[in-house]
Design a protein around this motif. Structure first.
Motif, PDB file in Angstrom:
ATOM      1  N   ALA A  26      20.168 -12.275 -18.693  1.00 20.00           N
ATOM      2  CA  ALA A  26      19.615 -10.801 -18.187  1.00 20.00           C
ATOM      3  C   ALA A  26      21.042  -9.995 -17.893  1.00 20.00           C
ATOM      4  O   ALA A  26      22.030 -10.641 -17.611  1.00 20.00           O
ATOM      5  CB  ALA A  26      19.138 -11.412 -16.821  1.00 20.00           C
ATOM      6  N   LYS A  29      19.607  -8.467 -13.250  1.00 14.12           N
ATOM      7  CA  LYS A  29      19.373  -9.759 -13.107  1.00 14.12           C
ATOM      8  C   LYS A  29      17.995  -9.924 -12.171  1.00 14.12           C
ATOM      9  O   LYS A  29      17.460  -9.163 -11.399  1.00 14.12           O
ATOM     10  CB  LYS A  29      20.532 -10.291 -12.170  1.00 14.12           C
ATOM     11  CG  LYS A  29      21.799 -10.524 -12.700  1.00 14.12           C
ATOM     12  CD  LYS A  29      21.807 -11.490 -13.906  1.00 14.12           C
ATOM     13  CE  LYS A  29      23.226 -11.321 -14.407  1.00 14.12           C
ATOM     14  NZ  LYS A  29      23.413 -12.161 -15.876  1.00 14.12           N
ATOM     15  N   LYS A  33      12.265 -14.380  -5.213  1.00 13.58           N
ATOM     16  CA  LYS A  33      10.917 -14.516  -5.572  1.00 13.58           C
ATOM     17  C   LYS A  33      10.137 -13.795  -4.286  1.00 13.58           C
ATOM     18  O   LYS A  33      10.446 -13.857  -3.091  1.00 13.58           O
ATOM     19  CB  LYS A  33      10.180 -15.887  -5.746  1.00 13.58           C
ATOM     20  CG  LYS A  33      11.146 -16.662  -6.640  1.00 13.58           C
ATOM     21  CD  LYS A  33      10.819 -18.399  -6.484  1.00 13.58           C
ATOM     22  CE  LYS A  33      11.941 -19.059  -7.353  1.00 13.58           C
ATOM     23  NZ  LYS A  33      11.880 -19.136  -8.827  1.00 13.58           N
ATOM     24  N   ASN A  39       5.285 -18.023  -8.300  1.00 17.33           N
ATOM     25  CA  ASN A  39       6.418 -17.505  -8.676  1.00 17.33           C
ATOM     26  C   ASN A  39       6.777 -16.009  -9.217  1.00 17.33           C
ATOM     27  O   ASN A  39       7.186 -15.967 -10.452  1.00 17.33           O
ATOM     28  CB  ASN A  39       6.904 -18.675  -9.995  1.00 17.33           C
ATOM     29  CG  ASN A  39       8.346 -18.729 -10.401  1.00 17.33           C
ATOM     30  OD1 ASN A  39       9.159 -18.817  -9.029  1.00 17.33           O
ATOM     31  ND2 ASN A  39       8.729 -18.874 -11.381  1.00 17.33           N
ATOM     32  N   SER A  45      13.365  -7.326 -14.206  1.00 14.29           N
ATOM     33  CA  SER A  45      14.950  -7.789 -14.850  1.00 14.29           C
ATOM     34  C   SER A  45      14.714  -7.237 -16.453  1.00 14.29           C
ATOM     35  O   SER A  45      13.860  -7.015 -16.930  1.00 14.29           O
ATOM     36  CB  SER A  45      15.153  -9.214 -14.810  1.00 14.29           C
ATOM     37  OG  SER A  45      14.070  -9.891 -15.501  1.00 14.29           O
ATOM     38  N   ARG A  84       7.621 -29.947 -13.164  1.00 11.43           N
ATOM     39  CA  ARG A  84       7.494 -28.343 -13.554  1.00 11.43           C
ATOM     40  C   ARG A  84       6.634 -28.494 -14.957  1.00 11.43           C
ATOM     41  O   ARG A  84       5.854 -27.669 -15.237  1.00 11.43           O
ATOM     42  CB  ARG A  84       8.969 -27.910 -13.798  1.00 11.43           C
ATOM     43  CG  ARG A  84       9.596 -27.622 -12.283  1.00 11.43           C
ATOM     44  CD  ARG A  84      10.919 -26.981 -12.330  1.00 11.43           C
ATOM     45  NE  ARG A  84      10.811 -25.566 -12.799  1.00 11.43           N
ATOM     46  CZ  ARG A  84      11.876 -24.890 -13.042  1.00 11.43           C
ATOM     47  NH1 ARG A  84      13.176 -25.622 -12.758  1.00 11.43           N
ATOM     48  NH2 ARG A  84      11.737 -23.713 -13.604  1.00 11.43           N
ATOM     49  N   SER A 119      15.877 -23.251 -18.995  1.00  9.07           N
ATOM     50  CA  SER A 119      14.655 -23.217 -18.501  1.00  9.07           C
ATOM     51  C   SER A 119      13.881 -22.016 -19.296  1.00  9.07           C
ATOM     52  O   SER A 119      12.576 -22.238 -19.384  1.00  9.07           O
ATOM     53  CB  SER A 119      14.569 -23.145 -16.931  1.00  9.07           C
ATOM     54  OG  SER A 119      14.958 -22.137 -16.553  1.00  9.07           O
ATOM     55  N   ALA A 150       6.032 -21.082 -14.654  1.00  6.38           N
ATOM     56  CA  ALA A 150       6.720 -22.342 -14.826  1.00  6.38           C
ATOM     57  C   ALA A 150       8.303 -21.699 -14.702  1.00  6.38           C
ATOM     58  O   ALA A 150       9.042 -22.583 -14.059  1.00  6.38           O
ATOM     59  CB  ALA A 150       6.832 -22.567 -16.373  1.00  6.38           C
ATOM     60  N   SER A 151       8.789 -20.716 -15.140  1.00 12.73           N
ATOM     61  CA  SER A 151      10.214 -20.217 -14.669  1.00 12.73           C
ATOM     62  C   SER A 151      10.173 -18.691 -14.821  1.00 12.73           C
ATOM     63  O   SER A 151       9.658 -18.367 -16.081  1.00 12.73           O
ATOM     64  CB  SER A 151      11.040 -20.817 -15.776  1.00 12.73           C
ATOM     65  OG  SER A 151      12.219 -20.319 -15.572  1.00 12.73           O
ATOM     66  N   GLY A 152      10.719 -17.872 -13.908  1.00 12.50           N
ATOM     67  CA  GLY A 152      10.564 -16.581 -14.039  1.00 12.50           C
ATOM     68  C   GLY A 152      11.348 -15.937 -15.103  1.00 12.50           C
ATOM     69  O   GLY A 152      11.116 -14.828 -15.414  1.00 12.50           O
ATOM     70  N   SER A 153      12.344 -16.498 -15.574  1.00 11.68           N
ATOM     71  CA  SER A 153      13.096 -15.930 -17.045  1.00 11.68           C
ATOM     72  C   SER A 153      12.278 -16.217 -17.905  1.00 11.68           C
ATOM     73  O   SER A 153      12.703 -15.798 -19.153  1.00 11.68           O
ATOM     74  CB  SER A 153      14.443 -16.398 -16.875  1.00 11.68           C
ATOM     75  OG  SER A 153      14.664 -17.898 -16.713  1.00 11.68           O
ATOM     76  N   ARG A 156      10.703 -13.802 -20.660  1.00 10.80           N
ATOM     77  CA  ARG A 156      11.428 -13.049 -21.630  1.00 10.80           C
ATOM     78  C   ARG A 156      11.726 -13.454 -22.772  1.00 10.80           C
ATOM     79  O   ARG A 156      11.985 -13.042 -23.730  1.00 10.80           O
ATOM     80  CB  ARG A 156      12.715 -12.699 -20.796  1.00 10.80           C
ATOM     81  CG  ARG A 156      12.288 -11.814 -19.481  1.00 10.80           C
ATOM     82  CD  ARG A 156      13.904 -11.479 -18.612  1.00 10.80           C
ATOM     83  NE  ARG A 156      14.681 -12.197 -18.628  1.00 10.80           N
ATOM     84  CZ  ARG A 156      15.398 -12.725 -17.565  1.00 10.80           C
ATOM     85  NH1 ARG A 156      15.175 -12.094 -16.328  1.00 10.80           N
ATOM     86  NH2 ARG A 156      16.456 -13.606 -17.489  1.00 10.80           N
ATOM     87  N   GLY A 206      16.352 -21.782  -8.381  1.00  5.19           N
ATOM     88  CA  GLY A 206      15.228 -21.643  -7.491  1.00  5.19           C
ATOM     89  C   GLY A 206      15.648 -21.867  -6.121  1.00  5.19           C
ATOM     90  O   GLY A 206      15.197 -21.194  -5.270  1.00  5.19           O
ATOM     91  N   MET A 256      24.427  -9.457  -7.867  1.00 10.06           N
ATOM     92  CA  MET A 256      23.537 -10.814  -7.634  1.00 10.06           C
ATOM     93  C   MET A 256      24.716 -11.910  -7.225  1.00 10.06           C
ATOM     94  O   MET A 256      24.222 -12.688  -6.369  1.00 10.06           O
ATOM     95  CB  MET A 256      22.894 -11.145  -8.832  1.00 10.06           C
ATOM     96  CG  MET A 256      22.249 -12.546  -8.890  1.00 10.06           C
ATOM     97  SD  MET A 256      22.171 -13.496 -10.449  1.00 10.06           S
ATOM     98  CE  MET A 256      23.144 -14.727 -10.243  1.00 10.06           C
ATOM     99  N   ASP A 296      25.565 -15.901 -15.202  1.00  5.66           N
ATOM    100  CA  ASP A 296      24.150 -16.218 -14.621  1.00  5.66           C
ATOM    101  C   ASP A 296      24.587 -17.162 -13.535  1.00  5.66           C
ATOM    102  O   ASP A 296      25.622 -17.387 -13.071  1.00  5.66           O
ATOM    103  CB  ASP A 296      23.163 -16.499 -15.680  1.00  5.66           C
ATOM    104  CG  ASP A 296      22.830 -15.349 -16.366  1.00  5.66           C
ATOM    105  OD1 ASP A 296      22.161 -14.517 -15.622  1.00  5.66           O
ATOM    106  OD2 ASP A 296      22.464 -15.446 -17.564  1.00  5.66           O
TER     107      ASP A 296
HETATM  108  C1  DP6 Z   1      20.504 -16.013 -12.697  1.00  3.31           C
HETATM  109  O1  DP6 Z   1      14.312 -18.310 -14.411  1.00  3.31           O
HETATM  110  O2  DP6 Z   1      15.834 -20.040 -13.748  1.00  3.31           O
HETATM  111  O3  DP6 Z   1      19.584 -16.410 -14.764  1.00  3.31           O
HETATM  112  O4  DP6 Z   1      12.015 -18.886 -11.906  1.00  3.31           O
HETATM  113  O5  DP6 Z   1      13.047 -20.587 -10.328  1.00  3.31           O
HETATM  114  O6  DP6 Z   1      12.772 -21.201 -12.866  1.00  3.31           O
HETATM  115  P1  DP6 Z   1      12.930 -20.030 -11.805  1.00  3.31           P
HETATM  116  O7  DP6 Z   1      14.421 -19.258 -11.808  1.00  3.31           O
HETATM  117  P2  DP6 Z   1      15.047 -18.962 -13.256  1.00  3.31           P
HETATM  118  O8  DP6 Z   1      16.253 -18.119 -12.590  1.00  3.31           O
HETATM  119  C2  DP6 Z   1      17.269 -17.188 -13.568  1.00  3.31           C
HETATM  120  C3  DP6 Z   1      18.298 -16.523 -12.664  1.00  3.31           C
HETATM  121  C4  DP6 Z   1      19.224 -16.002 -13.480  1.00  3.31           C
HETATM  122  C5  DP6 Z   1      18.963 -14.562 -13.557  1.00  3.31           C
HETATM  123  C6  DP6 Z   1      18.098 -14.074 -14.752  1.00  3.31           C
HETATM  124  O9  DP6 Z   1      17.937 -14.833 -15.667  1.00  3.31           O
HETATM  125  O10 DP6 Z   1      17.603 -13.111 -14.623  1.00  3.31           O
END
Ligand code: DP6
Length: 356
Positions: A26, A29, A33, A39, A45, A84, A119, A150-153, A156, A206, A256, A296
């Motif tokens: 990212a 960033k 949440k 999630n 981002s 997960r 992730s 499952a995972s916010g990133s 992408r 998380g 961040m 990150d």
């Molecule tokens: C710092 O996607 O790993 O990389 O949603 O809990 O799985 P969850 O979090 P995740 O967080 C990534 C945070 C980061 C910044 C980014 O990738 O935007």
């Protein structure tokens, strides 16, 4: 959220499928949440998908009961990863109730859980492989939502090049989805990853986000100042304006980490070599090289640079004591299914393991 209206079963028998996905980094960033589940990210981002690292995941549905068998890098997944992965598989199994237990084999060709977005690539590859193994045909937005839960990133990594993930307005999260901004070939930048520690980080993203939002006095300022960063980065990408992208990306990264550091107890993802690398990258830029940094939730430093700057960036980062090795990437493609004859990333035949 409900996924059913637009998704359809493509037909055919239950099977197996393999997919590959790349991590993304990212530039603006995601950290934090929204309340209320799903999630849903508290902020949007903007990322770059990378080509030099990959997750390869194969999924097979057995059609019979029992526990899912989930292996990561040749070993049983730990309890948290298992939970997960199973949650994502369960969401997909709602469409195909007779799918039965799954066998999942996933391999990363880069350090896992060390701030290198494993992730993101992991869940993107899992989703694409499981969808195909179930014979489903999801819409792009449904795919984004399932990956995001499952995972916010992860949404992408479904796309290549520069990608924007929206925080969305809808309470059910149906518009918290990713969209491609610029394909990889349109701006051939490089990303040099300085690997500083290969070990898994102690506090995952998380938990880091939860703690930052629960305790930092800067959380509200992070959220309110974020939209302007997204506008700035979008414009910089649209105009291929390197200096503008450098300025907003470094600012978002430092903001961040300032938020994370100001949590209680504070989250310090950096090591000494991380700070050295940041100084060296700024010095290179002052010397006329087009390069900027981002970091990150881990100690690794990613230097984004042009082809002209690449040799100097590599040399300078390798000269830092504490930088163990470099991974040099370009912008990569989005997650995709592997054809049966394609070899597996990482040199291991994951397909064969799924069949064992
Ligand atoms: C710092 O996607 O790993 O990389 O949603 O809990 O799985 P969850 O979090 P995740 O967080 C990534 C945070 C980061 C910044 C980014 O990738 O935007």
């Amino acid at each position: 959220m409900t996924h059913s209206p637009r998704s359809s079963r493509a037909g055919g028998t239950l099977g197996q499928a393999c997919a590959v996905a790349h991590p993304n980094i990212a530039l603006v960033k995601y950290w934090g949440k929204k309340d209320g589940g799903g999630n849903r990210p508290a902020v949007g981002s903007i990322s770059m998908t990378l080509n030099g690292m990959a997750t390869q995941t194969c999924v097979r549905f057995t059609g019979s009961g029992g526990d899912d068998r989930i292996r990561l890098g040749g070993a049983e997944a730990d309890a948290n990863t298992h939970r997960r992965v199973r949650a994502l598989l369960d969401r997909l199994r709602r469409y195909v109730p007779d799918a039965g237990a799954a066998e999942v084999e996933s391999v990363n060709d880069f350090p896992t859980g060390a701030g290198l977005a494993s992730s993101a690539s992991g869940f993107a590859a899992l989703l694409v492989a499981a969808e195909a193994a179930l014979g489903l045909r999801l819409s792009e937005d449904e795919r984004s939502c399932l990956a995001r839960e499952a995972s916010g990133s992860a949404p992408r990594s479904l796309y290549g090049g520069f990608v924007e993930m929206s925080t969305g307005q809808s309470p059910d999260g149906s518009d918290a989805v990713a969209r491609p901004l610029l394909p990889p070939a349109d701006w051939p930048l490089h990303v040099v990853v300085a690997v500083i520690r290969e070990e898994e980080k102690e506090i995952g993203s998380g938990e880091g986000m939860r703690r930052s939002f629960a305790t930092s006095p800067y959380a509200a300022a992070w959220v309110s100042s974020h939209p302007a960063d997204l506008v700035e980065a979008r414009e910089a990408i649209r105009h291929h304006d390197f200096s503008r992208l450098a300025a907003v990306s470094e600012a978002s990264c430092l903001k961040m980490h300032a938020l994370a550091m100001s949590a209680r107890p504070g989250l310090l993802y950096w090591r000494g070599a991380t700070v050295e690398a940041l100084h060296e990258i700024v010095a290179l830029r002052r010397g006329g090289h087009e390069v900027f940094f981002t970091v990150d939730a881990g100690p690794q430093v990613k230097a984004v640079c042009t082809s002209e700057a690449l040799a100097a960036v590599r040399e300078r980062l390798l000269s830092i004591a504490g930088v163990r090795r470099l991974i040099v990437c370009r912008l990569g493609e989005g997650a995709r299914l592997l054809a049966p004859e394609e070899p597996c990333a990482g040199g291991r035949d994951v397909r064969r393991k799924v069949n064992q």
